[in-house]
Design an enzyme around this catalytic site. Structure first.
Site, PDB file in Angstrom:
ATOM      1  N   GLU A 238       0.810  -1.212   0.000  1.00 50.11           N
ATOM      2  CA  GLU A 238       0.000   0.000   0.000  1.00 50.11           C
ATOM      3  C   GLU A 238       0.848   1.268   0.000  1.00 50.11           C
ATOM      4  O   GLU A 238       1.995   1.269   0.454  1.00 50.11           O
ATOM      5  CB  GLU A 238      -0.928   0.012   1.230  1.00 50.11           C
ATOM      6  CG  GLU A 238      -2.001  -1.058   1.171  1.00 50.11           C
ATOM      7  CD  GLU A 238      -2.895  -1.099   2.402  1.00 50.11           C
ATOM      8  OE1 GLU A 238      -4.015  -1.633   2.281  1.00 50.11           O
ATOM      9  OE2 GLU A 238      -2.491  -0.621   3.470  1.00 50.11           O
TER      10      GLU A 238
ATOM     11  N   CYS B 144       3.291   8.784   1.368  1.00 52.67           N
ATOM     12  CA  CYS B 144       3.873   7.789   2.280  1.00 52.67           C
ATOM     13  C   CYS B 144       4.144   6.522   1.468  1.00 52.67           C
ATOM     14  O   CYS B 144       3.218   5.866   0.984  1.00 52.67           O
ATOM     15  CB  CYS B 144       2.901   7.512   3.426  1.00 52.67           C
ATOM     16  SG  CYS B 144       3.531   6.350   4.657  1.00 52.67           S
TER      17      CYS B 144
ATOM     18  N   CYS C  21       6.421  -6.835   6.847  1.00 47.61           N
ATOM     19  CA  CYS C  21       7.392  -6.237   7.757  1.00 47.61           C
ATOM     20  C   CYS C  21       7.900  -7.315   8.708  1.00 47.61           C
ATOM     21  O   CYS C  21       7.181  -8.271   9.012  1.00 47.61           O
ATOM     22  CB  CYS C  21       6.755  -5.087   8.542  1.00 47.61           C
ATOM     23  SG  CYS C  21       7.940  -4.103   9.494  1.00 47.61           S
TER      24      CYS C  21
ATOM     25  N   CYS D 247       6.489  -4.499  15.657  1.00 45.24           N
ATOM     26  CA  CYS D 247       6.147  -3.477  16.635  1.00 45.24           C
ATOM     27  C   CYS D 247       4.703  -3.711  17.083  1.00 45.24           C
ATOM     28  O   CYS D 247       3.795  -3.796  16.252  1.00 45.24           O
ATOM     29  CB  CYS D 247       6.317  -2.081  16.042  1.00 45.24           C
ATOM     30  SG  CYS D 247       8.027  -1.706  15.571  1.00 45.24           S
TER      31      CYS D 247
ATOM     32  N   CYS E 283       1.600  -1.578  15.939  1.00 44.60           N
ATOM     33  CA  CYS E 283       1.482  -1.313  14.503  1.00 44.60           C
ATOM     34  C   CYS E 283       0.801  -2.473  13.793  1.00 44.60           C
ATOM     35  O   CYS E 283       1.233  -3.630  13.905  1.00 44.60           O
ATOM     36  CB  CYS E 283       2.879  -1.082  13.915  1.00 44.60           C
ATOM     37  SG  CYS E 283       2.901  -0.771  12.143  1.00 44.60           S
TER      38      CYS E 283
ATOM     39  N   CYS F 272      -1.317   6.406  10.471  1.00 41.56           N
ATOM     40  CA  CYS F 272      -0.035   5.846  10.914  1.00 41.56           C
ATOM     41  C   CYS F 272      -0.250   4.553  11.695  1.00 41.56           C
ATOM     42  O   CYS F 272      -1.041   4.492  12.640  1.00 41.56           O
ATOM     43  CB  CYS F 272       0.668   6.879  11.787  1.00 41.56           C
ATOM     44  SG  CYS F 272       2.275   6.350  12.385  1.00 41.56           S
TER      45      CYS F 272
END
Length: 415
Positions: A122, A135, A142, A146, A149, A388
């Protein structure tokens, strides 16, 4: 979906990138997107042009590809008509495939994109009164895990290539209609560096803050951003580009030396125990080591401050004591810094809550009173999961039937 194996990367072991500047195509043609001038010229020479002609054609194609956004060799008017079919038979100028485009009520736009080998990622465009920020993602998935997230709950599939990274910027320019027009005069002059300026345009800034850890895909991110910053390419100043890292310490100085863009650090906590929990890479590269790497970052100054990103989690990292410790650490390492306070953006299954507005304001006031800028970021694109920490490919949230239906509705709307 292609059966590309997941990258075998345990959580705290540095990924080893696999060099790959070109994604193979079934039709045998070579996609030039993401390649620099010299590499394009080398491919032209390997395909049969003599060295001088390959260099000239490489320079011309580079300009049309990156400065004009052209995807059809027939549109390259300074290249002989007989040469254009020769190029089209052997090469192609691609774009990531758009699977889904979404618009938020606040103007934020999110695109679900697909690579040539069938993997989805994305990108997000955030318009403001005085700027427009794209962004950009660097990986499919990933590996950092985290805990606050949503993207971190995905597994890492593979690194994006330079073409897939720069292709996001080019797609955004396509969508916004922002390719410059003008004379081709001076193209044969080796000193020509183009003349594009971001002033007055919607897309003015780029942040490497999408899916993935950019410094775990360093070579491809560097090569893509060099094309973005090239004066005869997309020609965006390095001062308008920010790379965000969760703290891959060994690569930070290298980033400053070889890319030279602004640095943002996903800090999110000021104690070892809390940062170990919410940003697990802290167990490998601790706070002191990370902050020293920030102090050593080439080019950091009061004019180009390091940004510390700090997500506000209720009763986890938001106390007055946390704010004072943040100030102490910034001053201890003499960092030219600003702090972006980010209200936590919820997602299904999240174990944290957002701090109250009153608590966030109090935290911000403490940092501000110490002489350090600490604005609170206004959440954008929450209604389309574009805020975010919320990026996680829509393919994992929508069924294929739903995606097909949305695509048919979009086509019908276009007539």
């Amino acid at each position: 979906m292609a059966h590309t194996p997941l990258m075998p990367i345990p959580g705290l072991v540095d990924p080893v990138p696999t060099p790959r500047d070109i994604t193979p195509r079934e039709d045998g043609r070579v996609d030039l997107l993401g390649l620099p001038r010299q590499r394009i010229a080398e491919l032209f020479e390997a395909a049969g042009l003599d060295a001088k002609a390959a260099k000239l054609r490489g320079k011309q194609v580079f300009h049309w590809l990156y400065h004009r956004g052209v995807t059809d060799f027939e549109a390259m008017t300074d290249i002989a008509k007989t040469m254009r079919p020769w190029l089209a038979e052997r090469f192609v100028i691609g774009r990531p495939e758009v699977v889904l485009s979404q618009h938020s009520s606040d103007g934020t736009r999110k695109w679900l994109l697909k690579t040539a080998d069938g993997h989805e990622f994305e990108m997000v465009f955030i318009p403001d009164a005085d700027r427009g920020t794209l962004c950009v993602s660097s990986q499919v998935g990933c590996t950092l895990n985290c805990r606050f997230c949503h993207t971190g709950t995905m597994r890492l599939v593979r690194n994006l290539t330079p073409g897939e990274i720069v292709g996001q910027v080019m797609l955004a320019r396509d969508a916004l209609g922002e390719w410059p027009k003008g004379s081709m005069a001076g193209l044969d002059d080796d000193e020509d560096e183009g003349g594009y300026s971001a002033d007055g345009r919607l897309l003015t800034n780029i942040v490497m803050m999408g899916m993935g850890e950019p410094l775990y895909n360093f070579d491809n991110v560097r090569d893509a951003l060099k094309l973005v910053m090239d004066g005869d390419g997309l020609a965006l100043s390095k001062r308008r580009i920010t790379l965000s890292t969760s703290g891959v310490v060994p690569m930070m100085v290298k980033c400053g030396e070889e890319i030279g863009v602004n640095l943002a650090v996903s800090l999110h906590a000021v104690s070892k125990d809390v940062r170990d929990e919410i940003v697990p890479i802290n167990r490998k590269y601790g706070l002191e080591e990370l902050l020293q790497a920030c102090a050593d970052y080439p080019g950091a100054s009061n004019a180009r401050r390091i940004t510390f990103e700090y997500v506000m989690l209720k009763d986890k990292n938001d106390s007055d004591e946390d704010a004072r410790e943040l100030v102490r650490l910034i001053k201890q390492f003499k960092l030219p810094a600003k702090v972006n306070l980010i209200p936590f953006n919820p997602w299904p299954g999240a174990i944290y809550e957002c701090s109250s507005p009153e608590r966030i304001k109090r935290f911000s006031d403490i940092v501000f009173e110490a002489g350090i800028s600490a604005p609170v970021r206004t959440p954008r694109g929450r209604d389309i999961d574009a805020a975010c920490g919320q990026l996680k490919t829509a393919a994992q949230k929508l069924s294929r039937a739903e995606l097909d239906r949305l695509a048919e509705e979009k086509q019908a709307a276009l007539g």
